[in-house]
Design a protein around this motif. Structure first.
Motif, PDB file in Angstrom:
ATOM      1  N   ASN A  63       0.799  -1.222   0.000  1.00 55.60           N
ATOM      2  CA  ASN A  63       0.000   0.000   0.000  1.00 55.60           C
ATOM      3  C   ASN A  63       0.835   1.277   0.000  1.00 55.60           C
ATOM      4  O   ASN A  63       0.283   2.381  -0.060  1.00 55.60           O
ATOM      5  CB  ASN A  63      -0.954   0.012   1.201  1.00 55.60           C
ATOM      6  N   PRO A  66       0.662   3.951  -4.324  1.00 59.00           N
ATOM      7  CA  PRO A  66      -0.741   4.326  -4.554  1.00 59.00           C
ATOM      8  C   PRO A  66      -1.329   3.732  -5.826  1.00 59.00           C
ATOM      9  O   PRO A  66      -2.538   3.514  -5.908  1.00 59.00           O
ATOM     10  CB  PRO A  66      -0.690   5.859  -4.618  1.00 59.00           C
ATOM     11  N   ASP A 109      -9.755   4.216   4.208  1.00 62.93           N
ATOM     12  CA  ASP A 109      -8.679   5.171   4.496  1.00 62.93           C
ATOM     13  C   ASP A 109      -7.474   4.933   3.583  1.00 62.93           C
ATOM     14  O   ASP A 109      -6.813   5.888   3.154  1.00 62.93           O
ATOM     15  CB  ASP A 109      -8.251   5.063   5.958  1.00 62.93           C
ATOM     16  N   GLU A 110      -7.179   3.665   3.298  1.00 64.33           N
ATOM     17  CA  GLU A 110      -6.059   3.348   2.406  1.00 64.33           C
ATOM     18  C   GLU A 110      -6.331   3.879   1.000  1.00 64.33           C
ATOM     19  O   GLU A 110      -5.442   4.443   0.350  1.00 64.33           O
ATOM     20  CB  GLU A 110      -5.826   1.836   2.357  1.00 64.33           C
ATOM     21  N   THR A 112      -8.353   6.357   0.212  1.00 64.81           N
ATOM     22  CA  THR A 112      -8.364   7.819   0.266  1.00 64.81           C
ATOM     23  C   THR A 112      -6.944   8.378   0.290  1.00 64.81           C
ATOM     24  O   THR A 112      -6.638   9.363  -0.393  1.00 64.81           O
ATOM     25  CB  THR A 112      -9.133   8.300   1.512  1.00 64.81           C
ATOM     26  N   LYS A 113      -6.082   7.740   1.074  1.00 62.09           N
ATOM     27  CA  LYS A 113      -4.685   8.187   1.148  1.00 62.09           C
ATOM     28  C   LYS A 113      -4.009   8.069  -0.217  1.00 62.09           C
ATOM     29  O   LYS A 113      -3.268   8.971  -0.637  1.00 62.09           O
ATOM     30  CB  LYS A 113      -3.926   7.358   2.187  1.00 62.09           C
ATOM     31  N   ARG A 116      -5.426  10.842  -2.564  1.00 51.53           N
ATOM     32  CA  ARG A 116      -4.906  12.167  -2.225  1.00 51.53           C
ATOM     33  C   ARG A 116      -3.468  12.331  -2.705  1.00 51.53           C
ATOM     34  O   ARG A 116      -3.050  13.424  -3.083  1.00 51.53           O
ATOM     35  CB  ARG A 116      -4.996  12.389  -0.718  1.00 51.53           C
ATOM     36  N   CYS A 117      -2.733  11.239  -2.674  1.00 54.06           N
ATOM     37  CA  CYS A 117      -1.354  11.276  -3.149  1.00 54.06           C
ATOM     38  C   CYS A 117      -1.310  11.507  -4.658  1.00 54.06           C
ATOM     39  O   CYS A 117      -0.493  12.290  -5.152  1.00 54.06           O
ATOM     40  CB  CYS A 117      -0.648   9.965  -2.794  1.00 54.06           C
ATOM     41  N   THR A 123       2.974  15.286  -5.765  1.00 49.88           N
ATOM     42  CA  THR A 123       3.225  13.956  -5.201  1.00 49.88           C
ATOM     43  C   THR A 123       3.008  12.859  -6.239  1.00 49.88           C
ATOM     44  O   THR A 123       3.676  11.828  -6.203  1.00 49.88           O
ATOM     45  CB  THR A 123       2.324  13.706  -3.977  1.00 49.88           C
ATOM     46  N   GLU A 182       9.546   5.921   1.992  1.00 46.56           N
ATOM     47  CA  GLU A 182       8.815   5.986   3.254  1.00 46.56           C
ATOM     48  C   GLU A 182       9.772   5.985   4.438  1.00 46.56           C
ATOM     49  O   GLU A 182       9.570   6.709   5.419  1.00 46.56           O
ATOM     50  CB  GLU A 182       7.850   4.802   3.352  1.00 46.56           C
TER      51      GLU A 182
END
Length: 230
Positions: A63, A66, A109-110, A112-113, A116-117, A123, A182
């Motif tokens: 994950n 993206p 949430d995964e 959505t993250k 957004r990236c 990004t 990361e």
């Protein structure tokens, strides 16, 4: 300093650009095969299957990418990625999965993250740069291996001549680069936190010193005032 947590399915990410080897390689083969089979079934995946995919063992590693989260090719236009995000987010939304709302929320949430990236041009470009870097590393490594085999008078055919194995090699290298990014992000975050704490501690120390000096000055003035005699 905190680094990227290695999934039980993967060996820790090293500094070299080579592939995963040994037992870790076998486990990754299984994970990669399952992942690709899941992608082929994407159009018919149920809500539960998508939630399981996003939260499966090793997902915290996958994950980080993206494009993998949203199951889109890096070259997919942003409008199409947005449509894919909307379809998948509806599928795993907690309101649609009230019998498993906690896991559904995590899966949501995964997604959505990841979106957004990618919706942010800056990004998204960083992610595309990582994919391009991975392709370049694999290409260079393959060419060097072929040259070495040729110098040794051996057959110059390598695994990466197979399109599927080449794709896997790029996938592995891409994941390693995302994991490295990361790790660096977390290290920088830790350094920033330490710097903020250092500055705050210094501010507190200076404030305490100012209070002490002010109190000393007050006491000194009281001691030096002459007594008045009537």
């Amino acid at each position: 300093k905190q680094g990227v947590m290695a999934s039980p399915m993967f060996k820790p990410i090293g500094s070299n650009s080579g592939g995963v080897s040994g037992e870790g390689d076998n486990k990754f083969d299984v994970f990669y095969k399952d992942l690709k089979e899941t992608e082929k079934r994407d159009s018919v995946l149920t809500s539960k299957q998508q939630i399981d995919r996003l939260l499966r063992p090793g997902a915290s590693y996958a994950n980080l990418n993206p494009f993998e989260v949203l199951q889109v090719d890096p070259k997919t236009p942003i409008d199409e990625i947005k449509k894919k995000f909307r379809r998948m987010s509806i599928l795993v939304h907690p309101d649609k999965n009230q019998d498993d709302s906690e896991r559904a929320q995590k899966a949501f949430d995964e997604l959505t993250k990841a979106w957004r990236c990618l919706e942010n041009e800056s990004t998204r470009q960083k992610c595309l740069d990582i994919v391009e870097e991975a392709e370049a590393i694999v290409t260079k490594r393959t060419e060097e291996r072929k040259k070495q085999l040729k110098r040794e008078g051996k057959d110059t055919r390598v695994d990466e001549d197979d399109p599927e194995k080449l794709k896997r090699a790029v996938y592995v290298q891409t994941m390693k680069l995302f994991a490295d990014m990361e790790r660096k992000r977390r290290q920088q975050e830790t350094r920033d936190q330490e710097e903020r704490k250092r500055k705050r501690d210094l501010e507190i120390e200076e404030e305490e010193q100012r209070k002490a000096e002010k109190e000393w000055q007050k006491n000194f003035e009281v001691m030096t005032i002459p007594e008045l005699h009537l």
